[in-house]
Scaffold this active site. Structure first.
Site, mmCIF file in Angstrom:
data_model
loop_
_atom_site.group_PDB
_atom_site.id
_atom_site.type_symbol
_atom_site.label_atom_id
_atom_site.label_comp_id
_atom_site.label_asym_id
_atom_site.label_seq_id
_atom_site.Cartn_x
_atom_site.Cartn_y
_atom_site.Cartn_z
ATOM 1 N N LYS A 22 0.821 -1.202 0.000
ATOM 2 C CA LYS A 22 0.000 0.000 0.000
ATOM 3 C C LYS A 22 0.857 1.256 0.000
ATOM 4 O O LYS A 22 0.383 2.343 -0.299
ATOM 5 C CB LYS A 22 -0.875 0.032 1.278
ATOM 6 C CG LYS A 22 -1.755 -1.139 1.475
ATOM 7 C CD LYS A 22 -2.439 -1.017 2.858
ATOM 8 C CE LYS A 22 -2.967 -2.366 3.266
ATOM 9 N NZ LYS A 22 -3.292 -2.403 4.696
ATOM 10 N N GLY A 23 2.116 1.091 0.399
ATOM 11 C CA GLY A 23 2.967 2.250 0.648
ATOM 12 C C GLY A 23 3.081 3.240 -0.500
ATOM 13 O O GLY A 23 3.234 4.434 -0.280
ATOM 14 N N ASP A 31 7.486 3.264 -2.808
ATOM 15 C CA ASP A 31 7.672 4.343 -1.836
ATOM 16 C C ASP A 31 9.066 4.275 -1.234
ATOM 17 O O ASP A 31 9.742 5.289 -1.100
ATOM 18 C CB ASP A 31 6.601 4.300 -0.736
ATOM 19 C CG ASP A 31 6.480 2.922 -0.090
ATOM 20 O OD1 ASP A 31 6.784 1.913 -0.762
ATOM 21 O OD2 ASP A 31 6.090 2.841 1.084
ATOM 22 N N ASP A 50 14.198 -0.683 1.148
ATOM 23 C CA ASP A 50 14.891 -0.814 2.435
ATOM 24 C C ASP A 50 16.013 -1.837 2.274
ATOM 25 O O ASP A 50 17.140 -1.485 1.943
ATOM 26 C CB ASP A 50 13.857 -1.215 3.480
ATOM 27 C CG ASP A 50 14.370 -1.066 4.896
ATOM 28 O OD1 ASP A 50 15.598 -1.034 5.069
ATOM 29 O OD2 ASP A 50 13.573 -0.992 5.833
ATOM 30 N N LYS A 97 17.036 3.419 1.300
ATOM 31 C CA LYS A 97 17.943 3.362 2.449
ATOM 32 C C LYS A 97 19.281 2.786 2.000
ATOM 33 O O LYS A 97 19.331 1.986 1.074
ATOM 34 C CB LYS A 97 17.331 2.511 3.564
ATOM 35 C CG LYS A 97 16.192 3.221 4.281
ATOM 36 C CD LYS A 97 15.775 2.472 5.520
ATOM 37 C CE LYS A 97 14.706 3.232 6.265
ATOM 38 N NZ LYS A 97 14.203 2.477 7.417
ATOM 39 N N VAL A 99 10.973 5.528 9.405
ATOM 40 C CA VAL A 99 10.225 6.705 8.963
ATOM 41 C C VAL A 99 8.791 6.341 8.592
ATOM 42 O O VAL A 99 8.504 5.213 8.184
ATOM 43 C CB VAL A 99 10.916 7.406 7.760
ATOM 44 C CG1 VAL A 99 12.235 8.017 8.182
ATOM 45 C CG2 VAL A 99 11.112 6.457 6.578
ATOM 46 N N ARG A 138 0.077 6.730 7.402
ATOM 47 C CA ARG A 138 0.249 6.765 5.939
ATOM 48 C C ARG A 138 -0.244 8.087 5.358
ATOM 49 O O ARG A 138 0.250 8.532 4.335
ATOM 50 C CB ARG A 138 -0.550 5.629 5.278
ATOM 51 C CG ARG A 138 -0.043 4.224 5.569
ATOM 52 C CD ARG A 138 -0.725 3.243 4.633
ATOM 53 N NE ARG A 138 -0.653 1.855 5.067
ATOM 54 C CZ ARG A 138 0.360 1.023 4.792
ATOM 55 N NH1 ARG A 138 1.390 1.438 4.105
ATOM 56 N NH2 ARG A 138 0.318 -0.229 5.210
HETATM 57 C C1 PRP Z 1 7.426 -1.758 2.174
HETATM 58 C C2 PRP Z 1 7.689 -0.917 0.938
HETATM 59 C C3 PRP Z 1 8.383 -1.848 0.003
HETATM 60 C C4 PRP Z 1 9.096 -2.804 0.948
HETATM 61 C C5 PRP Z 1 10.543 -2.452 1.004
HETATM 62 O O1 PRP Z 1 6.234 -2.424 2.027
HETATM 63 O O2 PRP Z 1 6.513 -0.396 0.387
HETATM 64 O O3 PRP Z 1 7.475 -2.535 -0.811
HETATM 65 O O4 PRP Z 1 8.539 -2.658 2.255
HETATM 66 O O5 PRP Z 1 11.248 -3.291 1.879
HETATM 67 P P1 PRP Z 1 12.507 -4.155 1.425
HETATM 68 O O6 PRP Z 1 13.334 -3.311 0.491
HETATM 69 O O7 PRP Z 1 13.228 -4.423 2.728
HETATM 70 O O8 PRP Z 1 12.035 -5.406 0.788
HETATM 71 P P2 PRP Z 1 5.523 -3.236 3.231
HETATM 72 O O9 PRP Z 1 5.855 -4.689 3.107
HETATM 73 O O10 PRP Z 1 5.854 -2.584 4.543
HETATM 74 O O11 PRP Z 1 3.976 -3.077 2.886
HETATM 75 P P3 PRP Z 1 3.084 -1.739 2.769
HETATM 76 O O12 PRP Z 1 3.599 -0.996 1.549
HETATM 77 O O13 PRP Z 1 1.695 -2.242 2.571
HETATM 78 O O14 PRP Z 1 3.240 -0.930 4.026
#
Ligand code: PRP
Length: 195
Positions: free
Chosen positions: A58-59, A115, A118, A146, A168, A180
């Site tokens: 969803k991010g 978004d 990481d 990151k 963050v 969000r």
């Molecule tokens: C977050 C973000 C990326 C992923 C990045 O999504 O939107 O898709 O984590 O992390 P990584 O580089 O360590 O793999 P999340 O799984 O938190 O779901 P969300 O977008 O629904 O919050």
């Protein structure tokens, strides 16, 4: 630095969750300026193509929505939702598709819209998965990255901001599904997740 509570001269609505934010790292105005800058690069690179923007739920919803409107050339939208098996805040690289694309992308120019990158594991899996569907091209645009992600071999053509290894929230990014809808990116007060 610009006032984080103002976007293009117009005051932003206040939110009770603002009180949980220790510091604003990227203001709404900085996000908007960077989005315009990235959109101009994408417009130029896709001058003779119509990209399929693939937003990762969803991010990426806020960035997808603002970036698609900042593009002056035609594009289409698709969404994917994936879930990464992992412990707590760390993703493991094992990914499950919760919602797939609605259509075939063979022969299409795909632009994945994220978004944040990481560890890079989600994106690494996504790139392999989408590439296996024989698109004409696949590129990535992410608002945030990151430093850890740089260690994983994921080619990211468009990066908004490189940010430190801090937790963050805001502008699509959540903690326990909240925050969000904050219009800026901020650092959460440790008391919020400690307590
Ligand atoms: C977050 C973000 C990326 C992923 C990045 O999504 O939107 O898709 O984590 O992390 P990584 O580089 O360590 O793999 P999340 O799984 O938190 O779901 P969300 O977008 O629904 O919050």
């Amino acid at each position: 630095m610009s006032d984080p509570s103002v976007l293009q001269g117009v005051p932003l609505p206040t939110n009770p969750l603002d009180a949980d934010i220790e510091a604003v790292l990227i203001s709404a105005e900085q996000i908007a300026a960077k989005t315009d800058e990235l959109a101009a690069r994408i417009d130029a690179d896709y001058a003779d193509r119509e990209p399929v923007l693939v937003g990762v739920l969803k991010g990426a919803v806020m960035f997808m929505s603002d970036l698609s409107r900042a593009l002056s050339r035609p594009s289409t939208m698709e969404f994917m939702a994936v879930s990464s098996y992992g412990s707590g805040t760390q993703s493991s690289g094992v990914v499950r598709i919760l919602k797939d694309l609605d259509r075939d992308i063979a022969g299409e120019d795909v632009l994945i819209v994220e978004d944040i990158i990481d560890s890079g594991l989600t994106l690494s899996w996504l790139l392999k998965n989408l590439t296996s569907r024989n698109p004409a091209s696949v590129e990535v645009v992410t608002l945030l990255r990151k430093p850890e992600a740089i260690k994983v071999d994921v080619p990211v053509k468009y990066v908004g901001f490189d940010i430190p290894r801090e937790f963050v929230v805001g502008y699509g990014l959540d903690y326990a599904e909240r925050y969000r809808n904050l219009p800026y990116i901020g650092r959460l007060r440790p008391a919020v997740y400690a307590g």
